[in-house]
Design an enzyme around this catalytic site. Sequence first.
Site, PDB file in Angstrom:
ATOM      1  N   CYS A   1       0.850  -1.180   0.000  1.00  0.00           N
ATOM      2  CA  CYS A   1       0.000   0.000   0.000  1.00  0.00           C
ATOM      3  C   CYS A   1       0.888   1.233   0.000  1.00  0.00           C
ATOM      4  O   CYS A   1       1.963   1.244   0.601  1.00  0.00           O
ATOM      5  CB  CYS A   1      -0.939   0.111   1.197  1.00  0.00           C
ATOM      6  SG  CYS A   1      -2.079  -1.252   1.344  1.00  0.00           S
TER       7      CYS A   1
ATOM      8  N   ARG B   1       3.625  -0.031  -5.043  1.00  0.00           N
ATOM      9  CA  ARG B   1       3.459  -0.590  -3.703  1.00  0.00           C
ATOM     10  C   ARG B   1       2.164  -1.392  -3.570  1.00  0.00           C
ATOM     11  O   ARG B   1       1.945  -2.080  -2.574  1.00  0.00           O
ATOM     12  CB  ARG B   1       3.469   0.529  -2.671  1.00  0.00           C
ATOM     13  CG  ARG B   1       4.731   1.358  -2.665  1.00  0.00           C
ATOM     14  CD  ARG B   1       4.650   2.434  -1.629  1.00  0.00           C
ATOM     15  NE  ARG B   1       4.671   1.865  -0.301  1.00  0.00           N
ATOM     16  CZ  ARG B   1       5.768   1.650   0.412  1.00  0.00           C
ATOM     17  NH1 ARG B   1       6.933   2.004  -0.072  1.00  0.00           N
ATOM     18  NH2 ARG B   1       5.710   1.112   1.595  1.00  0.00           N
TER      19      ARG B   1
ATOM     20  N   TRP C   1      -3.004  -2.615  -1.581  1.00  0.00           N
ATOM     21  CA  TRP C   1      -2.680  -4.030  -1.803  1.00  0.00           C
ATOM     22  C   TRP C   1      -3.418  -4.763  -0.691  1.00  0.00           C
ATOM     23  O   TRP C   1      -3.048  -4.672   0.479  1.00  0.00           O
ATOM     24  CB  TRP C   1      -1.171  -4.248  -1.703  1.00  0.00           C
ATOM     25  CG  TRP C   1      -0.746  -5.646  -2.032  1.00  0.00           C
ATOM     26  CD1 TRP C   1      -0.473  -6.153  -3.265  1.00  0.00           C
ATOM     27  CD2 TRP C   1      -0.512  -6.707  -1.090  1.00  0.00           C
ATOM     28  NE1 TRP C   1      -0.098  -7.476  -3.154  1.00  0.00           N
ATOM     29  CE2 TRP C   1      -0.113  -7.838  -1.835  1.00  0.00           C
ATOM     30  CE3 TRP C   1      -0.601  -6.820   0.287  1.00  0.00           C
ATOM     31  CZ2 TRP C   1       0.191  -9.053  -1.246  1.00  0.00           C
ATOM     32  CZ3 TRP C   1      -0.303  -8.039   0.888  1.00  0.00           C
ATOM     33  CH2 TRP C   1       0.093  -9.141   0.113  1.00  0.00           C
TER      34      TRP C   1
ATOM     35  N   ASN D   1      -1.427   2.266   5.965  1.00  0.00           N
ATOM     36  CA  ASN D   1      -0.614   1.176   5.427  1.00  0.00           C
ATOM     37  C   ASN D   1      -0.145   0.356   6.613  1.00  0.00           C
ATOM     38  O   ASN D   1       0.441   0.905   7.548  1.00  0.00           O
ATOM     39  CB  ASN D   1       0.589   1.750   4.663  1.00  0.00           C
ATOM     40  CG  ASN D   1       1.573   0.676   4.244  1.00  0.00           C
ATOM     41  OD1 ASN D   1       1.193  -0.483   4.061  1.00  0.00           O
ATOM     42  ND2 ASN D   1       2.832   1.052   4.099  1.00  0.00           N
ATOM     43  N   GLY D   2      -0.405  -0.953   6.577  1.00  0.00           N
ATOM     44  CA  GLY D   2       0.005  -1.818   7.682  1.00  0.00           C
ATOM     45  C   GLY D   2      -1.136  -2.720   8.086  1.00  0.00           C
ATOM     46  O   GLY D   2      -2.124  -2.863   7.348  1.00  0.00           O
TER      47      GLY D   2
ATOM     48  N   GLU E   1      16.435 -17.789  -9.605  1.00  0.00           N
ATOM     49  CA  GLU E   1      15.998 -16.438  -9.975  1.00  0.00           C
ATOM     50  C   GLU E   1      15.228 -16.453 -11.308  1.00  0.00           C
ATOM     51  O   GLU E   1      14.193 -15.807 -11.446  1.00  0.00           O
ATOM     52  CB  GLU E   1      17.224 -15.507 -10.044  1.00  0.00           C
ATOM     53  CG  GLU E   1      16.992 -14.121 -10.631  1.00  0.00           C
ATOM     54  CD  GLU E   1      15.891 -13.307  -9.950  1.00  0.00           C
ATOM     55  OE1 GLU E   1      15.388 -13.708  -8.897  1.00  0.00           O
ATOM     56  OE2 GLU E   1      15.500 -12.272 -10.516  1.00  0.00           O
TER      57      GLU E   1
ATOM     58  N   LYS F   1      11.292 -15.349 -11.967  1.00  0.00           N
ATOM     59  CA  LYS F   1      10.846 -14.403 -12.993  1.00  0.00           C
ATOM     60  C   LYS F   1       9.739 -15.028 -13.834  1.00  0.00           C
ATOM     61  O   LYS F   1       8.766 -14.376 -14.199  1.00  0.00           O
ATOM     62  CB  LYS F   1      12.015 -13.991 -13.913  1.00  0.00           C
ATOM     63  CG  LYS F   1      13.013 -13.053 -13.261  1.00  0.00           C
ATOM     64  CD  LYS F   1      12.451 -11.666 -13.111  1.00  0.00           C
ATOM     65  CE  LYS F   1      12.969 -10.898 -11.937  1.00  0.00           C
ATOM     66  NZ  LYS F   1      12.838 -11.377 -10.597  1.00  0.00           N
TER      67      LYS F   1
ATOM     68  N   GLU G   1       6.489 -14.938 -11.646  1.00  0.00           N
ATOM     69  CA  GLU G   1       5.834 -13.665 -11.332  1.00  0.00           C
ATOM     70  C   GLU G   1       5.433 -12.862 -12.564  1.00  0.00           C
ATOM     71  O   GLU G   1       4.438 -12.146 -12.528  1.00  0.00           O
ATOM     72  CB  GLU G   1       6.662 -12.825 -10.357  1.00  0.00           C
ATOM     73  CG  GLU G   1       7.983 -12.351 -10.862  1.00  0.00           C
ATOM     74  CD  GLU G   1       8.738 -11.492  -9.839  1.00  0.00           C
ATOM     75  OE1 GLU G   1       8.131 -10.883  -8.969  1.00  0.00           O
ATOM     76  OE2 GLU G   1       9.976 -11.431  -9.963  1.00  0.00           O
TER      77      GLU G   1
ATOM     78  N   HIS H   1      16.796 -37.153  -7.223  1.00  0.00           N
ATOM     79  CA  HIS H   1      16.201 -37.471  -5.919  1.00  0.00           C
ATOM     80  C   HIS H   1      14.688 -37.249  -5.909  1.00  0.00           C
ATOM     81  O   HIS H   1      14.090 -37.184  -4.852  1.00  0.00           O
ATOM     82  CB  HIS H   1      16.885 -36.657  -4.823  1.00  0.00           C
ATOM     83  CG  HIS H   1      18.357 -36.962  -4.698  1.00  0.00           C
ATOM     84  ND1 HIS H   1      18.824 -38.167  -4.241  1.00  0.00           N
ATOM     85  CD2 HIS H   1      19.452 -36.238  -5.033  1.00  0.00           C
ATOM     86  CE1 HIS H   1      20.147 -38.164  -4.266  1.00  0.00           C
ATOM     87  NE2 HIS H   1      20.553 -37.005  -4.743  1.00  0.00           N
TER      88      HIS H   1
ATOM     89  N   LYS I   1       5.734  -4.079  -5.202  1.00  0.00           N
ATOM     90  CA  LYS I   1       7.190  -3.908  -5.222  1.00  0.00           C
ATOM     91  C   LYS I   1       7.795  -3.893  -3.826  1.00  0.00           C
ATOM     92  O   LYS I   1       8.880  -4.404  -3.608  1.00  0.00           O
ATOM     93  CB  LYS I   1       7.485  -2.582  -5.930  1.00  0.00           C
ATOM     94  CG  LYS I   1       8.948  -2.299  -6.129  1.00  0.00           C
ATOM     95  CD  LYS I   1       9.412  -2.826  -7.455  1.00  0.00           C
ATOM     96  CE  LYS I   1      10.891  -2.734  -7.636  1.00  0.00           C
ATOM     97  NZ  LYS I   1      11.387  -3.799  -8.509  1.00  0.00           N
TER      98      LYS I   1
END
Length: 577
Positions: A2, A28, A70, A96-97, A458, A462, A465, A481, A572
């Site tokens: 947020c 955000r 968010w 926010n929180g 990584e 990518k 997401e 395995h 982000k």
Amino acid sequence: MCGIIGIVSQEYVSSKEILKALKRLEYRGYDSVGYALNDGTVEKDTGEISDFMRRTKEKNFRTGIAHTRWATHGGVTRENAHPHTDCSGDIMIVHNGIIENYLEMKNKLLEKGHKFRSETDSEVIAHYFEDKLNNMDLKDAITDFIKEAKGTFAVLMIKKGEDRIYAFKRDSPLVLGIGEKEFYLSSDIYGFSDKTDRAIFFNDDEFAVIDKSYKFYDKDGNEIKKEVKRFQWGFSEEEKETYDHYMIKEIKEEGKAVRRIINSLNNEQHEKILKLNKMIKKAKKVAFVASGTSYFAALLGVYFLNRVDVESQAIIASEFRHFIRVDENTLVIAISQSGETMDVLKALKFAKEKKAKIVSIVNVPHSSIQRISDLSLEILAGQEICVAATKTFINQVSLLLYLANLNGLNVNLNNLHRRIQETIDNNESKVRQLAKTLYRERDIYVLGRGLTYPIAREIALKLKEISYIHGEGMMGGELKHGTLALIEKGTPVISLIQHEDYEMLSNTKEVEARGARVIKISNDEKINPDFYLKTSKDEKFAIAATIIGQLLAYYIAKEKGLPIDKPRNLAKSVTVE
Ligand code: M6R
């Protein structure tokens, strides 16, 4: 997550201005948007800021607050969007929180007859103040709130008819920007970095009242003096220019960004990196802590340091306290692009309590993580707007390579920026073609070993997401395995093969033998790879291979028509646990 923005201006400005400032924080969170002005106007809706801007009528104002959401508590609905108001509509807040004890607070307020309209934890804040104002002033009510509320919050509050913002915070970030004729309150400096370079950072449990001037208070309501800091933040790289997406723009900035960090480590940050090196040597235990992409950079940090006989470990921030013992002889190195990731902050607070030394490697200056560190280095990647980390990862890795190089790792970093540019120039169109053949896939496996293992992870992240493909990045040696059972005819497997890594070659053969469609990325021409990356045979291969993965995720997502810069459900800056 947020983003919150507040503006107190001496002159009337258009409501578009607050939304433009909010748009700078959109990375955000981008589920819903809204603003409130001190004449009592509240406009809010689900969806993105640009659409909202087109739909809402412009209005002039001097004091207003805004929010980009968010979702945590309550679905993505207009009612749950911020701002929230009290019963009368006179008190308006953005938050926010997460207020952890909101149910307890809400139940008390319900008993007193308050009417709630949303499912959020945040709405309780507006009603709490409505109730308190029956018998005390707002300043005292804020000190009570700080004592009673559990959880995390950055709150901006306005009252109808007052040219004033009340701002208070714990654990969620909040900063005051000081302009010529206006004050800005924002979740981070990017909210106003196009307007001013002067800021005051809130510490936990502090609050401020901002009107024609500003006053800061501690949790007991005693006035405190705060330092105004000047900050530097790249302005030149903010616009998308001619690119379709920030992601591709940011990938293409990687050469430039790497040049900047290497120059800085040779010059203005040289003392700092030497100091970090000394701290590493002095410590009995060295632990990296990070989340997401930054964790994969941390894993590479462990690999590089291991090459120069320095032992370290990397721990995912949200699991930190469960997996490591820290004390005054421990050096904790936090890696975080935003410098605000709550999991990392919590891990650092835990480490600090145990008296460990804290070093951070961040992109955003003056971020919360930087501010609680004993020493902080900046990766100088410039603003990264796409939710997916690309150039910041490359700069984190470059800094760690530089550190290992100081300790004797033989890697030439002077030509790294050129190698990056060549990698992009020589492979982009081929990657685009490959994407056309992969975009319908549901799963893609990415294999690596040693240097390339973190890169496999990584690249897989990518793919998840940005391309919404299940990417599984794993150690080549672990295939046999279990995971090998999933490989069948045509399963796409990306194999990252470092020069003369014969074990990785064997793992590649194992999947080929089961009919996998293997895409080889290597700096070893002999093996006839699909992508031959002419980096030298050293650790720079990790960076070049990552770039192929970044481009692939980008072009697959483009082929699928996905919202590349703002993937669903993500943000982000992850400021919740
Ligand atoms: O700001 P940070 O580096 O601390 O962020 C950590 C992760 O949230 C971040 O890397 C995330 O995984 C990105 N979406 C990766 O592209």
